[in-house]
Every structure is written in structure tokens, then in C-alpha cells.
Design an enzyme around this catalytic site. Structure first.
Site, PDB file in Angstrom:
ATOM      1  CB  SER A  15      34.815  34.184  42.653  1.00 57.04           C
ATOM      2  OG  SER A  15      35.296  34.717  43.879  1.00 57.04           O
ATOM      3  N   GLY A  16      37.332  36.306  41.566  1.00 55.47           N
ATOM      4  CA  GLY A  16      37.653  37.710  41.320  1.00 55.47           C
ATOM      5  C   GLY A  16      38.157  37.939  39.908  1.00 55.47           C
ATOM      6  CE1 TYR A  17      35.541  42.033  37.675  1.00 54.84           C
ATOM      7  CE2 TYR A  17      36.640  43.739  38.946  1.00 54.84           C
ATOM      8  CZ  TYR A  17      35.505  43.249  38.347  1.00 54.84           C
ATOM      9  OH  TYR A  17      34.332  43.958  38.416  1.00 54.84           O
ATOM     10  CB  CYS A 163      49.211  45.767  38.731  1.00 56.63           C
ATOM     11  SG  CYS A 163      48.297  46.563  40.071  1.00 56.63           S
ATOM     12  CG  ASN A 328      44.926  46.368  35.960  1.00 54.75           C
ATOM     13  OD1 ASN A 328      44.575  46.894  34.907  1.00 54.75           O
ATOM     14  ND2 ASN A 328      44.055  45.921  36.839  1.00 54.75           N
TER      15      ASN A 328
END
Length: 361
Positions: A15-17, A163, A328
Site C-alpha cells: 500500500s506504500g509508494y 535509494c 528513488n
């Protein structure tokens, strides 16, 4: 529904980026079918509840199931979980499936920082918590293909790099391999807000972030030890990294600049040749010819750019700036995780990652 694809994948923490980028890339993968997405958020809701771009793209929903259950019947599990949460999930999967018949244990790619370091004491120092499963640290291969491609191909467990780490390692890798990276190296890394995750905070709130540049975790960022470990394996000596991260008013992208002193015989032309030779044949690293690396050129893609700017010699030495730029969430996150997945499954490394990203970004 049968798709004819050769492999099955599950995402845990979708559910995150980072999870959203994993899902997008897996849904268009030619050889891997995404069959399950587990999450503690949006349980029972369609994936578009977290990523509106997935509206009517897939019928999958977020499932509120335990990691071991999420890993059932798949060939590979990709984890988009936070630090400290990923390690217990890996342990649960390994305990549930590790004793199964050959082929029963899925390959695992972890995007957190839980398995990037080999030393549990270093993890405790930089992540400010004891490692949840130190006995599994030795199982993981560091997932930077430009450094460890052969080991990734043979791995069952991969720790995908951070990143900042990816941008800085790529910028400095040719120097390390040439025996030119030694001692203290100063780095500034400028990053977009998506690196802070999907949950808002005081530092990522738009009115504070927009139109602002702000240093955070100066000289204390948790990616420092993994960068040092990776570059030391590549040939750096007595490396001490001094990293100052800076949050910038953009959603995606990192631009890292490292400063080193080299003997004056390392002219701009010689350095340019070193970098072009180092990355010749690499599918996702570019050395631009008419400009320096920039975020807009790689935003939304799995490509990274590296470049060199060399000053005039003074006293037999030359100051050199090494630059690295990437997205990133892609080469610095989910894209690189899928790159490792492709290698682990014996697939084309570029599968679902070859698009150049949008322009304008």
C-alpha cells in the site's frame, strides 16, 4: 484466471509508494503473474484504493493475511515493508516454507534495510534497534546488479539496496574498482519526498516541503554503512563516507554528488573513459555525453545516470565531483527489486523495466 506466465509472485506491504511501483511493474511483466498483495491497510479493498492509477486495471484486492500465507504457492515474494517489520516476515516465510519439498521455498526480495548489512551490531548502531533476526543476515545477497549480478542470479534471498545507496554506489563504483577510492569522501544527496513514504509527517507536509530545501540526518543516515560495505568489496580502502541528505520540493528523484581528490594525471578525458568502460553493456546505467546527470532524465524509469566533473589541478591533485541521478522509487527502489527478481528467475533483466519514463517528467 490462467495467464500462461511462467512464474507467480506475491507482494507483501503493497500500500506504500514502493509497493505501488512493484505492483505496476509486475502487472505488465511478460513472465511473472502477480497473484496476491498483502497489506495491513485497505484490507478487502481494490488496489486502486492506494494507487488510483490502477482503477479497472486489475481485480486484485489487498489481503490481510500473514506473510507465510501470502507466500503460499508462489515462486517469488517481494517485500515492501518498513525496517524492523520485514525481518520477522522473512523469518516467518522461511520457517513455514523452508522445510518443504524442493521448489517449495519461494525466492525473496526485501526492499527494507533489514538485511543489507552483514553485521548485527552495525544494524543496531545505524537503525537504532536490535536486529530482529540476526541469524538470517548471512543468507542475503546485496542486490546491486552492477556489483553482484552473478551472486544475485544464484541467490534465494536478496536485500535490495537503498535509494541514496544506489545513487552513490553507482557514482563511485568505477573509482573503487580502479583502486582510486580511499579515505574520507564527502557526499551531498538531494531527494524527493516519496522517499519518506506514503504516511505524512511534519517534514513531508506539502506546505513545508514545497519551495524548501532542508538537510536531515546529516552524517547519520542509515544508508552510510551499506555504501561503505559495498564499495569496500569493490576495492575501496579505509573508506569513510560523510553524507548530508537534503530534502527537495519534488516527488521523485535523487541527485547525489561525491567529492574526491585524485592525482592530477586523472584528466577529465581519462575519467570519462574510465566511467564509460565501467558501465559499457550495463542495461540501466547511462553516462551522458553532452550534459551531466539530472533527475528529469531518469524520473519514472529504472535508468540511472552517472557523470564526472573534474577541476583544474592544484599542487599535483585534482578535485573531482562524481554525480549519480536516479528515480528513488524505481532504480532506487521497486525497479531494482524487480531487476533482482528477473535475475533470480533466469529472466531478461530488463523485463517490465525498459521504458524510458515520461518527458516532461
Amino acid at each position: 484466471m490462467a495467464t500462461g506466465k511462467r512464474f507467480r509472485a506475491a507482494v507483501i506491504g503493497g500500500s506504500g509508494y514502493g509497493g505501488a511501483e512493484l505492483i505496476r511493474r509486475l502487472l505488465v511483466h511478460p513472465d511473472v503473474e502477480l497473484v496476491r498483495v498483502a497489506s495491513v491497510d485497505f484490507v478487502g479493498e481494490p488496489l486502486s484504493a492506494a494507487d488510483p492509477a490502477l482503477e479497472q486495471v486489475t481485480e486484485l484486492v489487498f489481503e490481510g493475511i500473514a506473510p507465510a500465507e501470502a507466500a503460499r504457492g508462489v515462486d517469488v515474494v517481494l517485500l515492501g515493508l518498513p525496517h524492523g517489520v520485514a525481518a520477522p516476515a522473512v523469518d516467518a516465510i522461511a520457517r513455514a516454507h523452508g522445510g518443504a519439498a524442493p521448489g517449495g521455498m519461494p525466492r525473496i526480495v526485501d526492499m527494507s534495510g533489514d538485511f543489507r548489512l552483514k553485521d548485527a551490531a552495525a544494524y543496531a548502531r545505524w537503525y537504532r534497534r536490535d536486529h530482529p533476526c540476526p541469524e538470517r543476515l548471512a543468507d542475503f545477497v546485496y542486490g546491486l546488479p552492477e556489483l553482484d549480478r552473478a551472486a544475485i542470479r544464484a541467490a534465494r534471498f536478496v536485500a535490495s539496496p537503498g535509494c541514496f545507496a544506489t545513487a552513490i554506489e553507482l557514482a563511485l563504483l568505477p573509482l573503487a574498482r580502479a583502486g582510486l577510492l580511499e579515505g574520507v569522501v564527502h557526499v551531498q544527496g538531494i531527494t524527493g519526498s516519496s522517499g519518506s513514504g506514503a504516511t505524512p509527517s511534519a517534514g513531508t507536509h506539502h506546505p513545508v516541503r514545497a519551495g524548501n530545501l532542508r538537510a536531515y540526518k546529516p552524517l547519520e543516515h542509515q544508508h552510510v554503512p551499506e555504501i561503505t560495505e559495498a564499495l569496500t568489496r569493490a576495492g575501496a580502502r579505509d573508506l569513510e563516507l560523510r553524507l548530508v541528505p537534503v530534502s527537495a520540493p519534488l516527488a521523485r528523484g535523487i541527485l547525489a554528488t561525491a567529492f574526491v581528490e585524485l592525482p592530477e594525471e586523472w584528466t577529465p578525458a581519462r575519467l570519462d573513459a574510465l566511467y564509460r568502460e565501467a558501465f559499457a553493456g550495463e542495461p540501466f546505467v547511462r553516462v551522458p555525453r553532452r550534459r551531466l546527470p539530472e533527475v528529469a532524465a531518469v524520473s519514472g524509469s529504472n535508468f540511472a545516470e552517472v557523470g564526472v566533473a573534474a577541476g583544474e589541478p592544484r599542487g599535483g591533485r585534482r578535485t573531482v565531483a562524481l554525480l549519480g541521478a536516479l528515480d528513488n522509487l524505481v532504480k532506487g527502489g521497486a525497479g531494482q527489486a524487480i531487476e533482482s527478481m528477473n535475475l533470480m528467475l533466469g529472466l531478461d533483466e530488463r523485463a517490465s523495466l525498459a521504458d524510458p519514463g515520461p518527458w516532461p517528467p
